[in-house]
Design an enzyme around this catalytic site. Structure first.
Site, PDB file in Angstrom:
ATOM      1  CG  ASP A  21      -1.718   1.218   1.436  1.00  0.00           C
ATOM      2  OD1 ASP A  21      -1.920   1.945   0.436  1.00  0.00           O
ATOM      3  OD2 ASP A  21      -2.160   1.464   2.575  1.00  0.00           O
ATOM      4  CG  ASP A  25      -6.024   3.214   0.081  1.00  0.00           C
ATOM      5  OD1 ASP A  25      -5.089   2.380   0.211  1.00  0.00           O
ATOM      6  OD2 ASP A  25      -6.734   3.263  -0.945  1.00  0.00           O
ATOM      7  CG  ASP A  29      -1.316   1.596  -3.761  1.00  0.00           C
ATOM      8  OD1 ASP A  29      -0.120   1.286  -3.943  1.00  0.00           O
ATOM      9  OD2 ASP A  29      -1.710   2.244  -2.758  1.00  0.00           O
ATOM     10  CG  ASP A 199     -11.430 -15.243 -13.964  1.00  0.00           C
ATOM     11  OD1 ASP A 199     -10.701 -15.682 -13.062  1.00  0.00           O
ATOM     12  OD2 ASP A 199     -12.675 -15.106 -13.835  1.00  0.00           O
ATOM     13  CD  GLU A 253      -9.235 -19.790 -13.043  1.00  0.00           C
ATOM     14  OE1 GLU A 253      -9.148 -20.016 -11.830  1.00  0.00           O
ATOM     15  OE2 GLU A 253     -10.102 -19.032 -13.520  1.00  0.00           O
TER      16      GLU A 253
HETATM   17  O1  TEU Z   1     -11.508 -18.665 -10.297  1.00  0.00           O
HETATM   18  C1  TEU Z   1     -12.337 -19.680 -10.686  1.00  0.00           C
HETATM   19  C2  TEU Z   1     -11.918 -20.958 -10.130  1.00  0.00           C
HETATM   20  O2  TEU Z   1     -11.428 -21.749 -10.874  1.00  0.00           O
HETATM   21  C3  TEU Z   1     -11.976 -21.321  -8.692  1.00  0.00           C
HETATM   22  O3  TEU Z   1     -10.680 -21.574  -8.265  1.00  0.00           O
HETATM   23  C4  TEU Z   1     -12.686 -20.383  -7.785  1.00  0.00           C
HETATM   24  O4  TEU Z   1     -11.748 -19.757  -6.981  1.00  0.00           O
HETATM   25  C5  TEU Z   1     -13.663 -21.065  -6.865  1.00  0.00           C
HETATM   26  O5  TEU Z   1     -12.978 -21.528  -5.772  1.00  0.00           O
HETATM   27  C6  TEU Z   1     -14.461 -22.180  -7.427  1.00  0.00           C
HETATM   28  O6  TEU Z   1     -15.008 -22.936  -6.391  1.00  0.00           O
HETATM   29  C7  TEU Z   1     -11.463 -17.462 -10.985  1.00  0.00           C
HETATM   30  C8  TEU Z   1     -10.661 -16.463 -10.175  1.00  0.00           C
HETATM   31  O7  TEU Z   1      -9.340 -16.907 -10.068  1.00  0.00           O
HETATM   32  C9  TEU Z   1     -11.332 -16.261  -8.860  1.00  0.00           C
HETATM   33  O8  TEU Z   1     -10.590 -15.436  -7.988  1.00  0.00           O
HETATM   34  C10 TEU Z   1     -12.685 -15.651  -9.141  1.00  0.00           C
HETATM   35  O9  TEU Z   1     -13.413 -15.552  -7.947  1.00  0.00           O
HETATM   36  C11 TEU Z   1     -13.495 -16.478 -10.142  1.00  0.00           C
HETATM   37  O10 TEU Z   1     -12.734 -16.920 -11.250  1.00  0.00           O
HETATM   38  C12 TEU Z   1     -14.602 -15.640 -10.708  1.00  0.00           C
HETATM   39  O11 TEU Z   1     -14.080 -14.650 -11.529  1.00  0.00           O
END
Ligand code: TEU
Length: 551
Positions: A21, A25, A29, A199, A253
């Site tokens: 930070d 705040d 950041d 994601d 992911e």
């Molecule tokens: O995560 C999706 C996911 O694969 C999971 O690991 C999720 O954390 C959850 O535990 C499923 O039970 C991604 C992001 O990395 C996560 O931080 C977000 O919350 C999610 O997508 C939604 O955008």
């Protein structure tokens, strides 16, 4: 093997909210990241991935985006972002950002329009369904608890949300949605970012039948959600229209993905994604929020599967991230052997075939937090899942016991910089989240002072990796897949063979090295007393001993 910069680099994930930070705040950041670039450079990091830095109401800490072309105000301004990117490039580092386009925030302008009426121009940006005989459109569930459908008052229809109800899923069937996504990708690529971590990208294509999940499928809905029929079509289009135009890296992911899809998505001939994150290693023994026991041979098998792909695939290697517990608590012994086991895990991660992704704090051996009550958690998933837990007659105490192993919040406690209030994360004592009280023992400042620290062990290993292409590209061979305590493998390269021996246990083991070579040379070990040359094929390994030999 096709060499690429992103195969040879070590990536470091920053969760900006918890990193540093700079403006006082209580929330990390972008300036905070800028101020710590030299620290990351010293460690040997080439590429930084930052979790979402976009304008967001923060229902899910930035994974709910309100405006893709604006910076989250708590994190700073667009000028701060530009300075960070410029500074990274000046230091020959790369910066990759998070692309969250399976869903937006419900406060995104597209959704505000979309929900307003059935004939709004943005209606088809999201997935709307009517109720069926007074019931929900189907039985799909949200990862954060309850149904994946939410009713809106404006039209009485339901929208789909795989995550929280403040994260409505985009309708990728709509060309305009895809073009809008490509547009925002180009916006950041034209600024010069070096890639995207995507994601839950495996969820973007929805099966248009919207059929109910079976009871079996309801136990792990991600497997069905990741089977959308048009995933390949969309990823190929995105690649052709956007990714292929830039020298960048894409890492998807791949939550819920099956083997066959994984082999296609990350096959370089297919031109979809460069890399994927798989969850079988990081979630070994996991069943939702429950942690079960696992045995070392299971873990070895997962590493073997991951490394034994062909030359068209390149794995990622990671033991923690912002959604999972701390690796030393999960895989090591965070109590009496914390430092040793943290170093063992460092060696494991940095001697694999694949791109290593480190997570902030891992390099100093940060541990899980001890939560004494459910109220201490920040993560919306904890509260969302509690209802389901209670409905299944599981006690709050049992839930808490498991969360102390599995919660996402373990990795979100504040980065421990110094033995100072708030662990040196912020001057402000009203920080957004907890700091682990063990910052007095585990912090960056002390790690930097001590040549034998976890940090310096990581640093040495990263420098080895940079000096040796063999350590990056060589084939992987597990030499002892069934041993219950010892993980022993080799990387047979063109010039060099590396042999890694890891004692994954609290006990001493007299071990017979499977491929003894008298010309060996011990290049690193987490046990200072290990002799520099191993004279016989038997070696006494103390608890959590880890060593790498070269010949
Ligand atoms: O995560 C999706 C996911 O694969 C999971 O690991 C999720 O954390 C959850 O535990 C499923 O039970 C991604 C992001 O990395 C996560 O931080 C977000 O919350 C999610 O997508 C939604 O955008």
């Amino acid at each position: 093997m096709n060499p690429k910069w992103w195969k040879e680099q070590v990536v470091y994930q920053v969760y900006p909210r918890s990193f540093f930070d700079a403006d006082g705040d209580g929330i990390g950041d972008l300036k905070g990241i800028l101020l710590k670039l030299d620290y990351l450079k010293l460690l040997g990091i080439d590429t930084i991935w930052i979790s979402p830095h976009f304008d967001s109401p923060n229902d899910d800490n930035g994974y709910d985006i309100r405006d893709y072309k604006k910076v989250m105000k708590e994190f700073g301004t667009m000028k701060d972002f530009d300075s960070l990117l410029e500074a990274c490039h000046e230091k020959s580092m790369r910066l990759i950002i998070d692309l969250v386009v399976n869903h937006t925030s419900d406060e995104h302008a597209w959704f505000i329009e979309s929900r307003s009426s059935k004939d709004n121009a943005y209606r088809d940006f999201y997935i709307w369904k009517e109720e069926v005989n007074g019931n929900l459109p189907n039985n799909w569930t949200s990862f954060f608890g309850g149904s994946a459908w939410e009713k809106t008052t404006e039209t009485g229809a339901y929208y789909l949300h795989y995550f929280s109800k403040k994260q409505p899923d985009l309708n990728w069937e709509n060309d305009k949605v895809r073009e809008s996504v490509y547009d925002l990708m180009r916006y950041w690529l034209d600024k010069g970012v070096d890639g995207f971590r995507m994601d839950v990208i495996t969820f973007i294509s929805k099966d248009q039948g919207f059929l109910n999940l079976s009871n079996e499928e309801l136990k792990a809905p991600e497997k069905r959600y990741a089977k959308g029929p048009k995933l390949a079509t969309y990823l190929k289009e995105m690649n052709r229209k956007v990714l292929a135009e830039y020298d960048i890296v894409s890492v998807g992911e791949a939550f819920g993905i099956d083997k066959e899809t994984m082999m296609r998505v990350s096959d370089e001939r297919e031109q979809e994604l460069d890399l994927v994150f798989l969850f079988d290693i990081i979630r070994i023994g996991r069943d939702d929020w429950l942690q079960n026991d696992w045995a070392l041979p299971q873990l070895k098998k997962l590493f073997k599967n991951q490394s034994k792909t062909d030359r068209f695939h390149w794995p990622t290697v990671f033991l923690n991230n912002h959604d999972n517990p701390r690796s030393v608590s999960n895989f090591g012994n965070a109590k009496e052997y914390r430092e040793k086991s943290a170093k063992l895990l460092a060696l494991l991660t940095l001697s694999q075939r694949g791109t290593p992704f480190l997570y902030q704090g891992e390099e100093i051996g940060m541990t899980n937090f001890h939560f004494s009550s459910i109220d201490q958690f920040d993560d919306l998933q904890v509260k969302g899942t509690l209802l389901k837990v209670l409905k299944n007659n599981i006690s709050k105490e049992t839930y808490l016991t498991h969360l102390n192993y599995t919660s996402r919040d373990h990795s979100r406690t504040l980065m421990q910089w110094k033995n100072q209030p708030q662990g040196g994360f912020s001057e402000n004592k009203n920080t957004w989240f907890l700091v682990n009280p063990n910052f007095s023992d585990i912090n960056v400042e002390d790690n930097l002072k001590n040549s034998d620290s976890v940090f310096n062990f990581y640093k040495t290993l990263i420098s080895f990796r940079k000096k040796s292409k063999d350590l990056v590209y060589a084939d992987y061979e597990d030499l002892d897949p069934d041993h219950p305590q010892i993980f022993c493998y080799q990387r047979v390269g063109r010039k060099q063979t590396y042999l890694v021996i890891l004692n994954f246990s609290d006990t001493q083991v007299n071990y017979k090295i499977p491929v003894f070579n008298p010309k060996n040379h011990l290049i690193i070990s987490n046990n200072k007393n290990k002799i520099s040359c191993i004279k016989s094929n038997y070696i006494d390994l103390e608890p959590w001993d880890a060593l790498m030999i070269k010949f």
